[in-house]
Design a protein around this motif. Structure first.
Motif, PDB file in Angstrom:
ATOM      1  N   TRP A 249      10.151   5.320  -5.770  1.00 36.56           N
ATOM      2  CA  TRP A 249       9.064   4.937  -4.876  1.00 36.56           C
ATOM      3  C   TRP A 249       9.239   3.507  -4.367  1.00 36.56           C
ATOM      4  O   TRP A 249       8.569   3.081  -3.423  1.00 36.56           O
ATOM      5  CB  TRP A 249       7.729   5.027  -5.619  1.00 36.56           C
ATOM      6  CG  TRP A 249       7.832   4.497  -7.026  1.00 36.56           C
ATOM      7  CD1 TRP A 249       8.108   5.233  -8.155  1.00 36.56           C
ATOM      8  CD2 TRP A 249       7.713   3.135  -7.457  1.00 36.56           C
ATOM      9  NE1 TRP A 249       8.163   4.401  -9.266  1.00 36.56           N
ATOM     10  CE2 TRP A 249       7.918   3.110  -8.868  1.00 36.56           C
ATOM     11  CE3 TRP A 249       7.445   1.935  -6.797  1.00 36.56           C
ATOM     12  CZ2 TRP A 249       7.871   1.919  -9.605  1.00 36.56           C
ATOM     13  CZ3 TRP A 249       7.398   0.758  -7.535  1.00 36.56           C
ATOM     14  CH2 TRP A 249       7.609   0.762  -8.924  1.00 36.56           C
ATOM     15  N   SER A 250      10.174   2.749  -4.985  1.00 38.27           N
ATOM     16  CA  SER A 250      10.273   1.311  -4.727  1.00 38.27           C
ATOM     17  C   SER A 250      10.852   0.983  -3.356  1.00 38.27           C
ATOM     18  O   SER A 250      10.744  -0.162  -2.905  1.00 38.27           O
ATOM     19  CB  SER A 250      11.125   0.642  -5.806  1.00 38.27           C
ATOM     20  OG  SER A 250      12.495   1.003  -5.684  1.00 38.27           O
ATOM     21  N   GLN A 251      11.486   1.952  -2.682  1.00 36.90           N
ATOM     22  CA  GLN A 251      12.105   1.650  -1.391  1.00 36.90           C
ATOM     23  C   GLN A 251      11.087   1.406  -0.290  1.00 36.90           C
ATOM     24  O   GLN A 251      11.452   1.108   0.847  1.00 36.90           O
ATOM     25  CB  GLN A 251      13.087   2.758  -1.017  1.00 36.90           C
ATOM     26  CG  GLN A 251      14.300   2.781  -1.930  1.00 36.90           C
ATOM     27  CD  GLN A 251      15.339   3.807  -1.531  1.00 36.90           C
ATOM     28  OE1 GLN A 251      15.483   4.147  -0.364  1.00 36.90           O
ATOM     29  NE2 GLN A 251      16.076   4.317  -2.499  1.00 36.90           N
ATOM     30  N   ASN A 252       9.803   1.518  -0.630  1.00 43.71           N
ATOM     31  CA  ASN A 252       8.749   1.173   0.320  1.00 43.71           C
ATOM     32  C   ASN A 252       8.402  -0.315   0.287  1.00 43.71           C
ATOM     33  O   ASN A 252       7.640  -0.785   1.140  1.00 43.71           O
ATOM     34  CB  ASN A 252       7.506   2.013   0.036  1.00 43.71           C
ATOM     35  CG  ASN A 252       7.765   3.490   0.272  1.00 43.71           C
ATOM     36  OD1 ASN A 252       7.798   3.958   1.394  1.00 43.71           O
ATOM     37  ND2 ASN A 252       7.992   4.223  -0.817  1.00 43.71           N
ATOM     38  N   SER A 253       8.948  -1.041  -0.663  1.00 43.91           N
ATOM     39  CA  SER A 253       8.745  -2.490  -0.715  1.00 43.91           C
ATOM     40  C   SER A 253       9.207  -3.113   0.597  1.00 43.91           C
ATOM     41  O   SER A 253      10.188  -2.663   1.201  1.00 43.91           O
ATOM     42  CB  SER A 253       9.537  -3.076  -1.883  1.00 43.91           C
ATOM     43  OG  SER A 253       9.597  -4.490  -1.793  1.00 43.91           O
ATOM     44  N   GLY A 254       8.525  -4.141   1.024  1.00 48.83           N
ATOM     45  CA  GLY A 254       8.860  -4.772   2.297  1.00 48.83           C
ATOM     46  C   GLY A 254      10.268  -5.288   2.386  1.00 48.83           C
ATOM     47  O   GLY A 254      10.831  -5.409   3.478  1.00 48.83           O
TER      48      GLY A 254
ATOM     49  N   GLY B  19       0.804  -1.216   0.000  1.00 47.90           N
ATOM     50  CA  GLY B  19       0.000   0.000   0.000  1.00 47.90           C
ATOM     51  C   GLY B  19       0.835   1.263   0.000  1.00 47.90           C
ATOM     52  O   GLY B  19       0.536   2.219  -0.722  1.00 47.90           O
ATOM     53  N   THR B  20       1.910   1.283   0.788  1.00 48.93           N
ATOM     54  CA  THR B  20       2.766   2.473   0.802  1.00 48.93           C
ATOM     55  C   THR B  20       3.536   2.598  -0.502  1.00 48.93           C
ATOM     56  O   THR B  20       3.768   3.716  -0.988  1.00 48.93           O
ATOM     57  CB  THR B  20       3.746   2.443   1.988  1.00 48.93           C
ATOM     58  OG1 THR B  20       4.497   1.221   1.958  1.00 48.93           O
ATOM     59  CG2 THR B  20       3.002   2.558   3.312  1.00 48.93           C
ATOM     60  N   THR B  21       3.925   1.475  -1.086  1.00 48.81           N
ATOM     61  CA  THR B  21       4.605   1.516  -2.390  1.00 48.81           C
ATOM     62  C   THR B  21       3.682   2.104  -3.446  1.00 48.81           C
ATOM     63  O   THR B  21       4.092   2.965  -4.244  1.00 48.81           O
ATOM     64  CB  THR B  21       5.045   0.102  -2.816  1.00 48.81           C
ATOM     65  OG1 THR B  21       5.962  -0.421  -1.839  1.00 48.81           O
ATOM     66  CG2 THR B  21       5.741   0.131  -4.172  1.00 48.81           C
TER      67      THR B  21
END
Length: 300
Positions: free
Chosen positions: A237-242, A200-202
């Protein structure tokens, strides 16, 4: 190999090679790196609290080879807090396996990591609970990565756009010099938004990046392909991946000079957007001076 036993918060550590030069360009030694982490620990440790730490180690200095390390290495002291975490970083626990991450909550653990030449400390956007289970992320991050000839001036301009876009979504954010090339923007997730998982944050960060790319195509890109980046600021934006991590505020970087990730005020970012010489990455000595003078402006 010179060794020295020291007491750090009641823990006995064996420190080695204090005179070893880790940053040849500036002559910065391992002892100076250990001193930096000890002095900056009051503002650094809250940013590491309850977060699994991925390290980048330079055992032969920054002009030598380096390696990523996620698992706690062999010989990890029994008093270092560690937790088994799914390799996906997901709450479901589904994945190909687990990693036994160290958690750096105290000065003794921080000193132990620095003694291993773990110059860079990278953390996820989620924390772990008392049993080591990843919680939902408690923040969103957007990495502003400039493609040459763009630099911090362009990043500052884009940071103001991201701030406005997040404000429209009822989110505030804090700017941080990456210590490398660009800026990081951290948006804490308030109650209610903390129900978002990493997917969701990603998705939310990607939405902001794509919106700004559409509005400012000459300056902003959300596309990872490096060939598309010259003169633009890539909103990663990808650094929000788990499973992804971001350099922690106040961590050193393994660059030619001993730069460190440094939180900024929005006034400084606004000045950087006006003046292309107003912002520069800061060395560890500059960061320590800044903390002594201002405290942790991230918290402010």
């Amino acid at each position: 190999m010179s060794e020295l036993q020291v007491d750090v918060d009641g823990r006995t550590l064996t420190i080695s090679n204090l005179d070893k030069v880790l940053y040849p360009r500036t002559g910065t030694t391992k002892g100076e790196v250990l001193n930096y982490y000890a002095q900056v620990s009051p503002v650094l440790l809250p940013h590491l609290k309850d977060r699994a730490v991925t390290r980048i180690r330079w055992p032969h200095g920054v002009e030598g080879s380096s390696f990523f390390e996620k698992n706690a290495p062999g010989g990890t002291p029994s008093w270092v807090r560690t937790h088994e975490v799914s390799t996906t970083g997901s709450r479901s626990g589904k994945g190909d396996g687990t990693i036994r991450f160290p958690i750096c909550d105290d000065l003794a653990t921080l000193t132990w990591l620095a003694n291993l030449a773990a110059l860079e400390l990278h953390v996820h956007q989620w924390t772990v609970d008392a049993k080591g289970r990843p919680r939902h992320p408690n923040r969103l991050v957007i990495d502003l990565d400039p493609g040459e000839p763009a630099g911090l001036h362009e990043c500052a301009r884009v940071a103001l756009m991201v701030r406005d876009a997040l404000a429209e979504r009822d989110l505030g954010c804090t700017p941080v010099l990456s210590g490398s090339k660009g800026l990081h923007l951290y948006a804490p997730l308030p109650d209610g938004r903390g129900s978002l998982d990493s997917d969701g944050t990603t998705a939310l960060a990607k939405e902001v990046a794509e919106e700004l790319m559409k509005e400012h195509p000459d300056l902003v890109t959300s596309v990872m392909t490096k060939a598309r980046r010259p003169g633009k600021v890539f909103l990663d934006w990808s650094q929000n991946s788990g499973s992804k991590t971001t350099i922690s505020p106040y961590s050193l970087r393994g660059r030619e000079r001993p730069t460190a990730a440094a939180p900024l005020t929005w006034e400084e970012v606004e000045e950087g957007a006006e003046d292309d010489l107003a912002l520069e990455q800061l060395t560890m000595d500059q960061v320590l001076e800044r903390v002594a003078r201002l405290g942790d402006v991230f918290e402010a």
